[in-house]
Design a protein around this motif. Structure first.
Motif, short mmCIF file in Angstrom:
data_model
loop_
_atom_site.label_atom_id
_atom_site.label_comp_id
_atom_site.label_asym_id
_atom_site.label_seq_id
_atom_site.Cartn_x
_atom_site.Cartn_y
_atom_site.Cartn_z
N PHE A 98 -2.58 4.98 0.91
CA PHE A 98 -3.23 4.18 -0.32
C PHE A 98 -3.81 2.92 0.09
O PHE A 98 -3.65 2.38 1.07
CB PHE A 98 -1.97 3.89 -1.21
N GLY A 99 -4.69 2.47 -0.94
CA GLY A 99 -5.29 1.17 -0.92
C GLY A 99 -4.13 0.15 -1.55
O GLY A 99 -3.07 -0.24 -1.42
N THR B 142 2.07 4.26 4.54
CA THR B 142 2.81 3.29 5.52
C THR B 142 2.64 1.81 5.13
O THR B 142 1.63 1.39 5.01
CB THR B 142 2.09 3.53 6.88
N PRO B 143 4.04 1.09 5.08
CA PRO B 143 3.52 -0.34 4.42
C PRO B 143 2.74 -0.97 5.55
O PRO B 143 2.85 -0.96 6.72
CB PRO B 143 5.12 -0.65 4.71
N GLY B 144 1.76 -1.62 5.12
CA GLY B 144 1.06 -2.72 5.73
C GLY B 144 -0.15 -1.82 6.37
O GLY B 144 -0.80 -2.67 7.23
N ASN B 145 -0.40 -0.70 6.05
CA ASN B 145 -1.42 0.03 6.65
C ASN B 145 -2.20 0.37 5.42
O ASN B 145 -2.42 1.68 5.11
CB ASN B 145 -0.77 1.21 7.31
N HIS C 164 0.95 -1.33 -0.05
CA HIS C 164 0.00 0.08 0.07
C HIS C 164 0.92 1.28 -0.04
O HIS C 164 0.47 2.37 0.69
CB HIS C 164 -0.99 0.00 1.42
N THR C 165 1.71 0.91 -0.64
CA THR C 165 3.10 2.30 -0.71
C THR C 165 3.42 2.79 -2.31
O THR C 165 3.26 1.73 -3.09
CB THR C 165 4.05 2.25 -0.01
N LEU C 166 3.60 3.84 -2.50
CA LEU C 166 4.06 4.30 -3.65
C LEU C 166 5.66 4.48 -3.31
O LEU C 166 6.30 5.26 -2.79
CB LEU C 166 3.50 5.54 -3.98
N ALA C 167 6.61 3.61 -4.08
CA ALA C 167 7.93 3.61 -3.56
C ALA C 167 8.72 4.37 -4.95
O ALA C 167 8.53 3.88 -6.09
CB ALA C 167 8.23 1.90 -3.63
#
Length: 363
Positions: free
Chosen positions: A187-188, A173-176, A156-159
């Motif tokens: 993000f979803g 936030t990763p995993g959130n 759920h992140t834009l890396a």
């Protein structure tokens, strides 16, 4: 990259695992590889005046052979640096496989990959967009003007990375999973993005979809120092905004794979409605579903591309449509003129066009 000046390329990716792809004739050059091939490019033939009916044809002569772990090929984009044309590929569904590969487009060989990204979930590297900025994004990097965006739908992140894979920014936030906005942006299931790169800043339009929590489009502005601002987010008007493309008119094309339609979105985030350009999509969630969209403005051609397949996949209706978007106008919106120039059938067992990559230099 080009053997003749009239040749240019569009690339598409299959979603199926490498072991299955090797059995399918769609990736014909797999005979030369021991593991997953990169799918066949399309050769473009540019005529004078209006586009010809057949702009693109499969070219089996491009047969990349590079060592890689088996994974599903998911996203692709093309960039230019050091007089080379670079092809960036995301793969997923294998914890032992590098998430991002960098290929030499001339030879198909792997130049490098993004290693050590344990936090980038094995199933999460979905879409990829390589920005060629007029600014130096990563001055210490070998390719300081490249910025690589990876839509990580599992985390759920834009890396965001430099051209060589150094992490520059992570939004979310990763995993959130969530659908927050502003300073609390979350993000979803991110699927794809479109980048409008300019001197001093870049506007980034994120398809926060592929099912999940949000199913919307988010606009950000990102600066050369990799700071960012939230601009707007649409309401949850989509069921699965799987791909997004920016047209030079300022309009955005959205491929909603669950509602089985392509739509237009204004530059300020207003949904303008369905825009199918005469493509006969099937019943929602079933036949001939739009998965990927891209645009191209090159040498007087104003083109769009739509990758389609059935959902769930049944090895039918696997196609790439080439559209004439020269009539697409921000004021006319969905009333704009649009013509289907060509539909390429890529239906074979064990393959499926997923996301598209277009070389903006060669077409």
């Amino acid at each position: 990259m080009l053997r003749q000046s009239c040749h240019a390329w569009v690339r598409l990716l299959s979603t199926n695992a490498a072991a299955r792809l090797r059995r399918g004739p769609w990736a014909a050059f797999a005979r030369a590889l021991s593991l997953a091939p990169y799918p066949t490019p399309l050769k473009k033939q540019i005529g004078r005046g209006r586009p010809k009916a057949d702009l693109y044809a499969f070219d089996d002569s491009w047969q990349p052979a590079w060592p890689m772990a088996s994974g599903q090929l998911s996203g692709v984009d093309v960039a230019h640096a050091d007089d080379k044309t670079l092809v960036y590929v995301t793969q997923r569904e294998n914890p032992g496989a590098p998430q991002v590969l960098i290929l030499d487009a001339a030879t198909g060989e792997q130049i490098a990959n993004f290693e050590g990204l344990d936090w980038l979930a094995a199933g999460g590297a979905h879409g990829i967009n390589v920005e060629e900025s007029p600014d130096e994004i990563a001055p210490a990097d070998a390719w300081p003007h490249l910025r690589v965006w990876v839509e990580d739908f599992t985390n759920h992140t834009l890396a965001v990375f430099s051209g060589n894979g150094v992490e520059l920014l992570r939004i979310g936030t990763p995993g959130n999973p969530g659908n927050g906005t502003g300073a609390g942006l979350q993000f979803g299931n991110l699927a794809d993005a479109a980048i409008d790169s300019r001197a001093g800043f870049s506007d980034v339009y994120v398809a926060d979809g592929d099912g999940g929590y949000a199913n919307r489009v988010v606009k950000l502005t990102v600066y050369p120092n990799n700071s960012w601002q939230f601009r707007w987010a649409t309401d949850h008007i989509y069921q699965n905004p799987h791909s997004i493309a920016l047209h030079h008119s300022g309009l955005l094309l959205i491929a909603d794979r669950e509602q089985n339609k392509t739509t237009l979105l204004s530059a300020d985030g207003v949904d303008l409605g369905e825009f199918d350009c005469g493509i006969a999509y099937g019943p929602a969630g079933n036949d001939q579903v739009p998965y990927g969209v891209r645009t191209l403005l090159k040498d007087g051609l104003d083109l769009g591309f739509v990758a389609m397949m059935d959902n769930p996949q049944d090895n039918r209706n696997q196609k790439v449509a080439v559209l004439d978007l020269s009539g697409l106008d921000a004021e006319a919106g969905t009333g704009s003129a649009c013509t289907v120039l060509q539909i390429l059938d890529v239906s074979t067992a064990f393959s499926g066009p997923h996301l598209l990559g277009v070389d903006d230099v060669t077409g």
